[in-house]
Design a protein around this motif. Structure first.
Motif, mmCIF file in Angstrom:
data_model
loop_
_atom_site.group_PDB
_atom_site.id
_atom_site.type_symbol
_atom_site.label_atom_id
_atom_site.label_comp_id
_atom_site.label_asym_id
_atom_site.label_seq_id
_atom_site.Cartn_x
_atom_site.Cartn_y
_atom_site.Cartn_z
ATOM 1 N N ALA B 25 -12.931 6.120 -3.373
ATOM 2 C CA ALA B 25 -12.375 6.883 -3.115
ATOM 3 C C ALA B 25 -11.404 7.401 -3.866
ATOM 4 C CB ALA B 25 -11.346 6.972 -1.349
ATOM 5 N N LEU B 26 -10.280 6.553 -4.619
ATOM 6 C CA LEU B 26 -9.681 6.829 -5.827
ATOM 7 C C LEU B 26 -10.057 7.537 -5.834
ATOM 8 C CD1 LEU B 26 -7.234 3.456 -5.969
ATOM 9 C CD2 LEU B 26 -7.042 5.976 -4.623
ATOM 10 N N TYR B 147 -7.117 -7.278 -5.647
ATOM 11 C CA TYR B 147 -5.565 -7.004 -6.384
ATOM 12 C C TYR B 147 -5.575 -5.192 -7.231
ATOM 13 C CZ TYR B 147 -4.531 -11.321 -4.775
ATOM 14 O OH TYR B 147 -4.756 -11.794 -3.826
ATOM 15 N N VAL B 148 -7.052 -5.390 -8.097
ATOM 16 C CA VAL B 148 -6.826 -4.105 -9.134
ATOM 17 C C VAL B 148 -7.469 -3.142 -8.151
ATOM 18 C CG1 VAL B 148 -8.353 -3.184 -10.814
ATOM 19 C CG2 VAL B 148 -7.853 -5.323 -10.976
ATOM 20 N N VAL B 153 -3.725 2.136 -6.133
ATOM 21 C CA VAL B 153 -3.709 2.528 -5.466
ATOM 22 C C VAL B 153 -1.575 2.699 -6.524
ATOM 23 C CG1 VAL B 153 -2.558 3.765 -3.640
ATOM 24 C CG2 VAL B 153 -4.879 1.958 -3.974
ATOM 25 N N VAL B 154 -1.533 2.482 -6.348
ATOM 26 C CA VAL B 154 0.143 2.440 -7.053
ATOM 27 C C VAL B 154 0.094 3.109 -8.588
ATOM 28 C CG1 VAL B 154 2.481 1.185 -7.706
ATOM 29 C CG2 VAL B 154 1.217 -0.189 -5.953
ATOM 30 N N ALA B 155 -0.161 2.969 -8.738
ATOM 31 C CA ALA B 155 -0.730 3.536 -10.590
ATOM 32 C C ALA B 155 -1.173 4.858 -10.311
ATOM 33 C CB ALA B 155 -1.718 2.770 -10.898
ATOM 34 N N PRO B 239 -3.684 8.776 -3.449
ATOM 35 C CA PRO B 239 -3.551 7.647 -3.137
ATOM 36 C C PRO B 239 -3.970 6.849 -2.244
ATOM 37 C CG PRO B 239 -3.288 9.047 -5.227
ATOM 38 C CD PRO B 239 -3.008 9.775 -4.121
ATOM 39 N N GLY B 240 -2.640 7.075 -1.503
ATOM 40 C CA GLY B 240 -1.792 6.273 -1.097
ATOM 41 C C GLY B 240 -2.404 5.952 0.543
#
Lengths: 353, 307, 354
Positions: B25-26, B147-148, B153-155, B239-240
């Motif tokens: 989805a990202l 973790y990736v 998401v953060v990136a 993204p969040g």
């Protein structure tokens, strides 16, 4: 560099030439693939495209398989024109099948020519009802219809499962998840001695020009088209976008529901846990392959149906795995979709500026 | 009598079940933010799944497997990009055709993997931290890919909010004519976004076939590409919220299995409907409040170079 | 009179022999899943290959895979019937289409798996997998330490319900404290979902898993978490070398070879076969190292007793879930009730859609 420029005046012959070029490319590309798989390319292509059409039975089955694709494709093309994204026709088909099937079972002993019309109305109502949910959520709460219609498709499948495992189960069927076989009065009248093609195909042929007329001549069709191309202009002109959302979903749902009725009544003859091999999704391709024109949807539906039947024939005659069908269909569609460019644009070479 | 000891492992299962959806989805968020609707997600995912599994079986390291899976998804996306961006083919139909093509091709390639199983994917155990009660297994006991996905998401949040490139992608998605007028190469930017989406779908598929259940069988994505597409809409292209949506969907899918395990007398079909219904309800509540849905305004509209 | 009869028979025999030499018996198979599913369809295809192996160029086989049980099946069966002498339809959902098509092709022999409708040219066959369930239920009841067995089920059809009941009754007999937790995944085939169900069951304390779905995913999860599981349809040892205790194997080869043989020598008829251990249609996978020798011996004894008819997995007294009596002491379930089983036996939690 190569540039694409719109034709100043459209060349009508290119509209015909582009699918022919696509088919020529498919013959070359597909032939190559079959050759790699160790088959004679010509023979494989003959079996894919010609073999299913060489008997009355084959033609009849082709029409049967094309019927739901065309019906749903027509409904979707109206909505897509208005920019309403009904991705859940599959669910609307299933619900139409369930409601129509429930009517057939309720009227089990009734031998009347009105059973079929009653089932059709029930199927249309079931499909419309399922289409009304995303329409309501969209117009009332601004919920995106792509998500709601898609998610409701899965819900519809589970609902059908619940019904055939429960209330609509055949009382004498050893608790297997199937309904009783419908009475003859609840089966669609067929067109030929052989095969299962039924009057639904004729209905699709009638509905297509009606829908095309609606789209090109009627004020509602005009509103749908303007809404899709220029939503702002539509707003200024005072068209109610909510009404168009409702219209798109109800029409799309009605035709999908009707297709569902025809599947249970014409193709299967009872309610079973699976009443569609993904027609609602395939019809999205059909709608766009027909360039969102109800008249174009008819040949597009026939072509898609042929490609599935060709896949079956290739398994039987050549022993090719089912996976080859998907690859071959993908290839055919890629060529069809990308060669459409030549009818809209002229391809020119221009020196870099 | 409910023993609540199952809660932490259940939460772990939710994270694992949701991670393929998060990746896929990202990727699609980026693609759609640039204004391109690619419905071929399922086909790109399954190609990632088959290639990832093939690499593991061939003895490559998991890292290599994921790189090749991403490349497989990217290759499919390239096909889509050429057709829709350069040849102006209809994107919706091309995307669906890509799905048919990918499911077929992966089945053809993958038929040789019947009955093969790959070993368990290693978890990253951060010493001391992963031994902490409750938070240990929940925060520090996952495989590297989880973790990736979180970092991604953060990136991406940062990318869209704070970088020039992110702004350009959004501009291209919102008004391609204006972006073109300013001098951006709309086609190239969109192609980049499409390729990124394909690579992420490839990773999502490989997560299924390499980490979640290390095996390959045709059609094993079983509609997850479609769910990922729906989640992009659910997330309003943010993204969040993709993370929220994926964990919500995955969460309810897992919880309904647990509810069944407790022997609660509700037909399983109704319980299985819950993830779909819940997603609709939550999105309805969110969108009833928010005035704007945040869809890229040029989404799905073909950009044609005129000059 | 007698002489002419003999002569006629001899001529017919000669003709059929020459026909055989010239024309192989063409046999078509309709599969519901892909051959590469590693489970249900895979095993049917193994049976098809055994037929080819057994009869060489006297037969010619074709298959169509991934045939949807809905509208498409009737066409595929018809197309096979047009050019074949014998057609095997290998899923319950093909029952009515098979019977319908058979009416139009009276000279073609049809074999339908797991159904109950027959005709002059339609035979039916199925396996008493519940016999296998009774054996693995015994093993599970002995091997569980938490006294919780997890069961991953597909759809609430009689076949699956029968398996759950048989496994539970057998486990309960050797371990009165045993509980069975059941999760329905509403799919035959979705490795991710099956794996999730396996984890959910393990999280709730199950330390032995059974499945009635097709993929090796639950076995992999069992292996990763260090618990036990049973193979389904095929030997799943590659998915769980330490986890697999044993498994129920669908072995269609003996039946397929036998029926094709009958078709070849002209003795085929529309039989109804519901075979278990006695026919070889149900078999056990080799035991895993974790199963103690004594338990292995006991399991094999149960298998043999079932095979020779000394033991029936459904022998009373058995009550239904609601406590109402089903079988009196010593009474054995009849095949009709078993075929349509849609209730849990006493002691199982949860509900089935009615």
């Amino acid at each position: 560099m190569i540039v694409l420029e719109p034709w100043e005046t459209r060349r009508a012959w290119l509209d015909w030439a582009s699918p022919l070029i696509a088919i020529a490319l498919t013959l070359v590309g597909g032939g190559l693939m079959f050759w790699v798989l160790g088959q004679s390319p010509l023979e494989a292509l003959r079996i894919f495209f010609i073999q299913p059409l060489t008997s009355v039975y084959g033609v009849s089955e082709l029409l049967l398989k094309a019927t739901p694709l065309i019906l749903i494709g027509i409904g979707l093309s109206l909505g897509f024109r208005a920019g309403v994204w009904n991705i859940g026709a599959e669910g609307q088909l299933v619900m139409g099948g369930v409601t129509a099937g429930a009517v057939a079972l309720a009227l089990y002993e009734v031998e009347s020519i009105w059973v079929i019309p009653a089932m059709m109305l029930a199927g249309i109502a079931g499909g419309m009802l399922w289409g009304a949910i995303p329409a309501l959520l969209k117009t009332r709460f601004n919920t995106n219809e792509i998500l709601s219609s898609l998610m409701l498709t899965y819900v519809a499948g589970l609902f059908l499962s619940l019904m055939v495992h429960g209330p609509l189960k055949d009382p004498d069927g050893y608790n297997f998840p199937e309904s009783r076989l419908f009475h003859d009065a609840a089966l669609m009248p067929t067109l030929f001695e052989q095969g299962r093609a039924h009057i639904g195909f004729v209905m699709a042929l009638i509905i297509a020009p009606v829908a095309a007329f609606l789209l090109s001549r009627h004020v509602l069709g005009f509103q749908l088209r303007v809404q899709g191309v220029a939503p702002n202009a539509a707003r200024f002109a005072g068209f109610s976008s909510k009404r168009l959302v409702w219209l798109s979903f109800l029409l799309g749902g009605a035709l999908a529901g009707l297709a569902g009725m025809m599947e249970v009544s014409g193709s299967v003859g009872q309610l079973v846990p699976i009443i569609s091999p993904g027609y609602g999704f395939t019809a999205i391709i059909v709608a766009f392959l027909g360039r969102l024109n109800p008249l174009g949807v008819v040949p597009a539906g026939l072509l898609m149906a042929l490609s599935y039947m060709g896949g079956e024939a290739a398994q039987i005659e050549l022993g090719l795995p089912n996976a080859v069908t998907g690859v071959f269909q993908g290839m055919l569609l890629f060529f069809l979709l990308s060669t459409a460019v030549i009818s809209d644009y002229r391809i020119r070479w221009r020196a870099r500026v | 009598m409910m023993d609540l000891g199952f809660l932490i492992p259940a939460l772990q299962s939710i994270i694992i079940a949701s991670t393929p959806l998060v990746f896929t989805a990202l990727g699609e968020v980026v693609t759609e933010r640039a204004g391109v609707l690619n419905l071929g997600v399922e086909g790109m995912m399954i190609m990632g799944a088959v290639v990832g599994f093939a690499c593991v079986i061939a003895g490559f390291s998991p890292f290599t497997a994921f790189v090749f899976a991403a490349l497989a998804g990217l290759g499919m996306a390239l096909l889509f990009g050429i057709m829709t961006l350069l040849l102006y083919a209809n994107a919706v139909a091309t995307g669906l055709a890509l799905t048919l093509f990918g499911l077929g091709l992966s089945a053809l390639v993958g038929s040789q993997f019947v009955g093969l199983s790959a070993g368990a994917f290693p978890k990253v155990s951060i010493p001391v931290l992963s031994d902490l009660p409750v938070v240990g297994p929940l925060l520090f006991g996952h495989d590297a890919l989880v973790y990736v996905s979180l970092a991604l998401v953060v990136a991406l949040i940062w990318f869209f909010k704070h970088t020039r490139a992110g702004l350009i992608v959004r501009a291209v998605g919102d008004d391609h004519d204006a972006a073109h007028a300013i001098g951006y190469n709309v086609i190239a930017i969109r192609m980049g976004a499409v390729l990124f989406g394909g690579a992420m779908a490839g990773l999502g598929g490989a997560y299924l076939s390499v980490v979640q259940t290390p095996l390959f069988i045709e059609n094993m994505t079983a509609g997850r590409g479609w769910i990922a597409l729906a989640l992009v809409v659910f997330a309003s292209w943010r993204p969040g919220r993709v993370l929220l949506g994926a964990y919500l969907f995955g969460g309810i899918s897992i919880i309904q299995l647990h509810v069944q395990g407790f022997g609660i007398a509700i037909p399983s079909q109704i319980l299985s409907m819950l993830p779909y219904l819940a997603t609709i309800v939550v999105l309805t509540v969110i969108s009833a409040r928010a005035a704007q849905q945040g869809a890229p305004r040029s989404l799905g509209k073909t950009f044609k170079v005129t000059r | 009179m007698q002489v002419t009869k003999w002569m006629a028979a001899g001529v017919a025999a000669l003709m059929s022999v020459s026909a055989l030499a010239a024309d192989p018996l063409k046999i078509g198979f309709v599969y519901v899943g892909p051959v590469s599913d590693g489970g249900w369809t895979y095993e049917h295809n193994v049976g098809r290959l055994a037929v080819e192996e057994a009869y060489g160029d006297k037969v010619e086989t074709t298959f169509v895979e991934s045939v949807s049980e809905g509208p498409d099946s009737e066409r595929v069966i018809t197309q096979l019937a047009q050019s074949h002498d014998m057609v095997f339809t290998t899923s319950f959902g093909f029952m009515n289409p098979t019977v319908k098509v058979a009416k139009r092709f009276p000279n073609v022999k049809f074999e339908h798996a797991t159904g109950f409708k027959r005709a002059d040219n339609v035979a039916t066959y199925g396996s008493r997998f519940y016999e296998g369930r009774a054996v693995i239920g015994t093993v599970a009841g002995e091997m569980t330490k938490t006294n919780i067995i997890g069961y991953i089920a597909s759809f609430p059809i009689p076949e699956v319900v029968r398996g759950i009941n048989a496994a539970y009754l057998a486990a309960k007999q050797v371990n009165p404290d045993v509980k069975m937790k059941i999760v329905w995944v509403n799919t035959w085939f979705d490795p991710g979902k099956e794996g999730d169900a396996a984890k959910a069951l393990i999280d709730q304390g199950a330390d032995v898993l059974m499945q009635h779905t097709d993929s090796g995913a639950p076995m992999q999860i069992a292996e990763q978490q260090g618990i036990y599981a049973f193979g389904q349809a095929s030997d799943m040892k590659t998915f769980g070398p330490n986890a697999q205790l044993t498994g129920i194997i669908d072995d269609w080869a003996p039946y397929y070879v036998q029926q094709v043989g009958k078709a070849l020598d002209g003795t085929w008829s529309n039989t109804d076969t519901w075979g278990g251990f006695n026919t070889g249609m149900v078999a056990l996978a080799p035991f895993g190292d974790a199963v103690p020798a004594e338990l292995q011996a006991r399991a094999l004894e149960i298998r043999d007793n079932i095979a020779n008819g000394n033991l029936h997995p459904f022998t009373g007294p058995i009550n239904k879930q609601d406590g109402s009596p089903w079988l009196a002491d010593g009474e054995v379930a009849d095949d009709g009730t078993l075929l349509g089983m849609n209730f849990y036996v006493e002691g199982i939690d949860g509900s089935l859609p009615q």
